[in-house]
Design a protein around this motif. Structure first.
Motif, short mmCIF file in Angstrom:
data_model
loop_
_atom_site.label_atom_id
_atom_site.label_comp_id
_atom_site.label_asym_id
_atom_site.label_seq_id
_atom_site.Cartn_x
_atom_site.Cartn_y
_atom_site.Cartn_z
N ALA A 239 0.71 -1.24 -0.01
CA ALA A 239 -0.09 0.14 -0.03
C ALA A 239 0.88 1.31 0.00
CB ALA A 239 -1.02 0.00 1.10
N GLY A 240 1.86 1.13 0.56
CA GLY A 240 2.90 2.43 0.91
C GLY A 240 3.46 2.80 -0.71
N ARG A 241 3.88 1.78 -1.36
CA ARG A 241 4.43 2.06 -2.58
C ARG A 241 3.76 2.27 -3.69
NH1 ARG A 241 8.95 -2.34 -3.65
NH2 ARG A 241 9.53 -1.22 -5.42
N GLY A 261 -3.69 -1.32 -2.19
CA GLY A 261 -2.75 -1.67 -3.01
C GLY A 261 -3.29 -2.59 -4.30
N ASP A 262 -4.54 -2.75 -4.45
CA ASP A 262 -5.07 -3.70 -5.42
C ASP A 262 -5.14 -2.85 -6.76
OD1 ASP A 262 -5.19 -5.76 -4.01
OD2 ASP A 262 -7.38 -5.30 -3.26
N VAL A 263 -4.62 -3.45 -7.89
CA VAL A 263 -4.58 -2.84 -9.28
C VAL A 263 -5.27 -3.59 -10.01
CG1 VAL A 263 -2.74 -1.10 -9.14
CG2 VAL A 263 -2.23 -3.51 -9.72
N ASP A 285 2.43 -8.62 -5.90
CA ASP A 285 2.22 -10.03 -5.63
C ASP A 285 0.87 -10.25 -6.57
OD1 ASP A 285 4.15 -10.82 -3.81
OD2 ASP A 285 2.84 -9.98 -2.12
N ASP A 286 0.58 -11.76 -6.55
CA ASP A 286 -0.75 -12.39 -7.21
C ASP A 286 -0.72 -11.62 -8.59
OD1 ASP A 286 -0.93 -13.57 -4.86
OD2 ASP A 286 -2.44 -12.28 -3.88
N ILE A 287 0.18 -11.41 -9.33
CA ILE A 287 0.02 -10.73 -10.65
C ILE A 287 -0.90 -11.87 -11.60
CG2 ILE A 287 0.85 -10.02 -12.75
CD1 ILE A 287 3.49 -9.35 -11.04
#
Ligand SMILES: Nc1ncnc2c1ncn2[C@@H]1O[C@H](COP(=O)(O)OP(=O)(O)OP(=O)(O)O)[C@@H](O)[C@H]1O
Length: 307
Positions: A239-241, A261-263, A285-287
């Motif tokens: 989330a920070g990045r 942080g979800d895209v 993660d989880d791409i």
């Protein structure tokens, strides 16, 4: 008319600037439709888009208000009987003589056409599990459709015009239908297929024309359309990045956004590798990457039409 009639390489269907009005209502406007010989061409559009109206013009059942219409090298308004000897037509709602048996209907249709391949009819009736001894009034909608399909595929015609031909068929028969469409094309016949079953269109058609409100909105080869369609990419970022990564993604995908942080991105094919590289580099993660589905492309046009 034989295979060599008309100019060499001439489209099986060539419609330019078709307009069809009913009184003050314009059902079809400025429609171009070009179907190459030996191809299966999908004709798509939401309800009321003008597909059946266009098909009736192609068959000479309606007269065009304006535009140029050529079917198998001829003008259906002037020459429907001659052209239609080489055309098989299956409507979505098949109406047949109720007191004849399926077999007698096949006799009658072949008699009207003046040409018949009885062995092909028997083979097709077997494939479609159609009992031709039953009277039409005892047939379900699907069985009436099968009679029309058997007659259409078995007839020695060059062009099949199929207007939602599988709306009453069960999945097993739908598969039989697809096999016969593929066989027809392999034998050099041309197929114009109007259908709401997007998976059917995607599987069978090399090219499609999409219309809405009587106007053409997209036409071309499916391979090219697939290329234009977007892939779906999802990933989870720290989330920070996330804000910094999203800012970099926006250089490629201007409307890239995310919650926490979800895209979840719609990515043109040409940018997929760069986006995946960027996400991997950012430690996402989880791409996941889901390839473009033509159904999404079709539905986009349908949704726009519904607004
Ligand atoms: N004979 C007619 N008289 C007046 N309006 C008509 C006639 N035939 C069709 N229309 C109108 O023309 C428009 C196009 O109808 P058409 O049946 O060609 O659409 P379609 O794309 O085949 O739709 P669907 O997918 O629902 O079968 C509709 O608004 C319809 O009401």
């Amino acid at each position: 008319m034989n295979r060599n009639d008309g100019a060499e390489g001439e489209p099986a269907i060539d419609v330019r600037g078709l307009v069809k009005t009913f009184g003050a209502f314009t059902a079809v406007r400025d429609l171009d439709l070009r179907v190459e010989p030996g191809r299966v061409h999908g004709f798509l559009g939401p309800n009321g888009a003008g597909k059946s109206t266009t098909i009736r013009v192609l068959l000479g059942l309606y007269r065009a208000t304006a535009g140029r219409v050529r079917v198998l090298g001829g003008d259906p308004a002037a020459d429907a009987a001659r052209i239609n000897r080489h055309v098989s037509y299956v409507p979505g709602e098949v109406r047949l003589w109720p007191h004849l048996t399926g077999g007698q209907v096949l006799d009658a249709l072949a008699g009207l056409r003046g040409a018949r391949d009885a062995a092909a009819e028997r083979r097709l009736a077997g494939d479609f599990a159609l009992d031709v001894r039953k009277p039409v009034h005892a047939y379900s909608k699907g069985n009436r459709q099968k009679v029309a399909l058997v007659a259409a595929f078995a007839a020695p015609t060059r062009l099949l015009v199929l207007d939602e031909p599988t709306s009453g068929l069960d999945p097993l028969m739908e598969e039989v239908f697809r096999r016969h469409v593929r066989d027809a094309a392999a034998a050099g016949r041309t197929v114009l297929l109007s259908s709401h079953l997007l998976a059917e269109v995607e599987e069978l058609c090399e090219a499609v024309s999409i219309i809405k409100d009587g106007r053409p909105v997209e036409a071309g080869r499916l391979a090219d359309m697939r290329h234009l369609a977007a892939s779906r990419v999802t990933a989870r970022l720290d989330a920070g990045r996330a804000p910094a990564v999203l800012a970099r993604l926006r250089a490629l995908i201007p409307d890239a956004g995310g919650t926490g942080g979800d895209v979840n991105l719609s990515v043109p094919r040409r940018d997929v590798a760069a986006v995946l590289g960027l996400l991997a580099e950012a430690g996402a993660d989880d791409i996941t990457c889901t390839p473009a589905r033509l159904e999404d492309l079709f539905l986009r046009h349908y949704r726009v039409a519904a607004r």
